[in-house]
Design a protein around this motif. Sequence first.
Motif, PDB file in Angstrom:
ATOM      1  N   TYR A 126      17.043  72.767  18.274  1.00  0.00           N
ATOM      2  CA  TYR A 126      15.607  72.878  17.993  1.00  0.00           C
ATOM      3  C   TYR A 126      14.882  71.711  18.668  1.00  0.00           C
ATOM      4  CZ  TYR A 126      17.360  75.674  14.034  1.00  0.00           C
ATOM      5  OH  TYR A 126      17.999  76.591  13.251  1.00  0.00           O
ATOM      6  N   ASP A 127      13.703  71.966  19.207  1.00  0.00           N
ATOM      7  CA  ASP A 127      12.851  70.897  19.736  1.00  0.00           C
ATOM      8  C   ASP A 127      11.851  70.526  18.642  1.00  0.00           C
ATOM      9  OD1 ASP A 127      11.154  69.160  21.056  1.00  0.00           O
ATOM     10  OD2 ASP A 127      10.350  70.677  22.427  1.00  0.00           O
ATOM     11  N   LEU A 128      12.083  69.356  18.018  1.00  0.00           N
ATOM     12  CA  LEU A 128      11.198  68.929  16.930  1.00  0.00           C
ATOM     13  C   LEU A 128       9.769  68.703  17.414  1.00  0.00           C
ATOM     14  CD1 LEU A 128      13.533  66.424  15.059  1.00  0.00           C
ATOM     15  CD2 LEU A 128      12.914  68.736  14.359  1.00  0.00           C
ATOM     16  N   ARG A 176       8.197  70.609  19.504  1.00  0.00           N
ATOM     17  CA  ARG A 176       7.601  71.915  19.842  1.00  0.00           C
ATOM     18  C   ARG A 176       6.950  71.911  21.227  1.00  0.00           C
ATOM     19  NH1 ARG A 176       9.471  75.204  15.898  1.00  0.00           N
ATOM     20  NH2 ARG A 176       8.896  74.648  13.794  1.00  0.00           N
ATOM     21  N   TRP A 185      15.443  66.545  20.126  1.00  0.00           N
ATOM     22  CA  TRP A 185      16.394  67.548  19.657  1.00  0.00           C
ATOM     23  C   TRP A 185      16.886  67.349  18.235  1.00  0.00           C
ATOM     24  CZ3 TRP A 185      15.301  70.843  23.030  1.00  0.00           C
ATOM     25  CH2 TRP A 185      15.152  70.508  24.378  1.00  0.00           C
ATOM     26  N   HIS A 186      16.858  68.435  17.487  1.00  0.00           N
ATOM     27  CA  HIS A 186      17.555  68.534  16.202  1.00  0.00           C
ATOM     28  C   HIS A 186      18.625  69.596  16.416  1.00  0.00           C
ATOM     29  CE1 HIS A 186      18.507  69.146  11.982  1.00  0.00           C
ATOM     30  NE2 HIS A 186      18.350  70.443  12.184  1.00  0.00           N
ATOM     31  N   THR A 240      16.203  77.133   8.292  1.00  0.00           N
ATOM     32  CA  THR A 240      15.489  75.880   8.056  1.00  0.00           C
ATOM     33  C   THR A 240      13.993  76.094   8.279  1.00  0.00           C
ATOM     34  OG1 THR A 240      15.498  75.042  10.327  1.00  0.00           O
ATOM     35  CG2 THR A 240      17.474  74.589   8.993  1.00  0.00           C
ATOM     36  N   LEU A 260      12.379  74.947  10.486  1.00  0.00           N
ATOM     37  CA  LEU A 260      12.129  74.989  11.926  1.00  0.00           C
ATOM     38  C   LEU A 260      12.149  76.419  12.470  1.00  0.00           C
ATOM     39  CD1 LEU A 260      14.395  71.973  12.923  1.00  0.00           C
ATOM     40  CD2 LEU A 260      11.899  71.986  12.679  1.00  0.00           C
ATOM     41  N   PRO A 272      16.055  78.859  16.334  1.00  0.00           N
ATOM     42  CA  PRO A 272      16.364  77.768  17.266  1.00  0.00           C
ATOM     43  C   PRO A 272      15.766  78.026  18.649  1.00  0.00           C
ATOM     44  CG  PRO A 272      18.307  79.132  16.890  1.00  0.00           C
ATOM     45  CD  PRO A 272      17.241  79.623  15.950  1.00  0.00           C
ATOM     46  N   ASP A 273      15.521  76.946  19.394  1.00  0.00           N
ATOM     47  CA  ASP A 273      15.025  77.069  20.770  1.00  0.00           C
ATOM     48  C   ASP A 273      16.144  77.504  21.704  1.00  0.00           C
ATOM     49  OD1 ASP A 273      12.183  76.129  20.608  1.00  0.00           O
ATOM     50  OD2 ASP A 273      13.180  74.420  19.689  1.00  0.00           O
ATOM     51  N   PHE A 316      14.866  70.367   3.673  1.00  0.00           N
ATOM     52  CA  PHE A 316      14.714  70.859   5.030  1.00  0.00           C
ATOM     53  C   PHE A 316      14.820  72.378   5.068  1.00  0.00           C
ATOM     54  CE2 PHE A 316      14.859  68.598   9.094  1.00  0.00           C
ATOM     55  CZ  PHE A 316      14.837  69.685   9.954  1.00  0.00           C
TER      56      PHE A 316
END
Length: 163
Positions: free
Chosen positions: A14-16, A18, A37-38, A63, A65, A68-69, A160
């Motif tokens: 994931y790109d925190l 964005r 990155w997460h 989550t 978020l 995922p990306d 989270f």
Amino acid sequence: MEHCATFPVKLYIYDLSRGMARQLSPIMLGKQLDGIWHTSIVVYGKEFFFGGEGITNCPPGGTLLGDPDAIVDLGTTEVTEDIFMEYQCSLGESTYRADRYRLFEHNCNTFSNEVAQFLTGRKIPSYITDLPSEVLSTPFGQTLRPLLDSISITPPGGNFSQR
């Protein structure tokens, strides 16, 4: 010979920021970062990650978020879910307790990397694990460090994962 069951192991990325890191990093850091990155490990139908509350799991993509990306296939594992849960418990009581979380040195990506190696013998991509040292190598990163060190990714009292 008995055939061992194998389980797919995936890395969720994931790109925190964005997409903000990609836009602002050249201006702020003098170098291009593709994201903040997460990561988490998805295995046995659950997503496992480490944050300000310690080790947590939820349904894959569950989550806050969202989706995922990117998803990286890390291969398969023959480690059973029981053995993995024992391993998680021991990590959660020692190396990955909530109070051991550090944004730069000991974070979700450190956890994902360690778990990936335990399950598959493979590391997660180096562009993720090298990000903190890349940021800290810049003057702006050094200036921001005290602030960033005081931030926990998980909001205090909040979880989270979505319930």
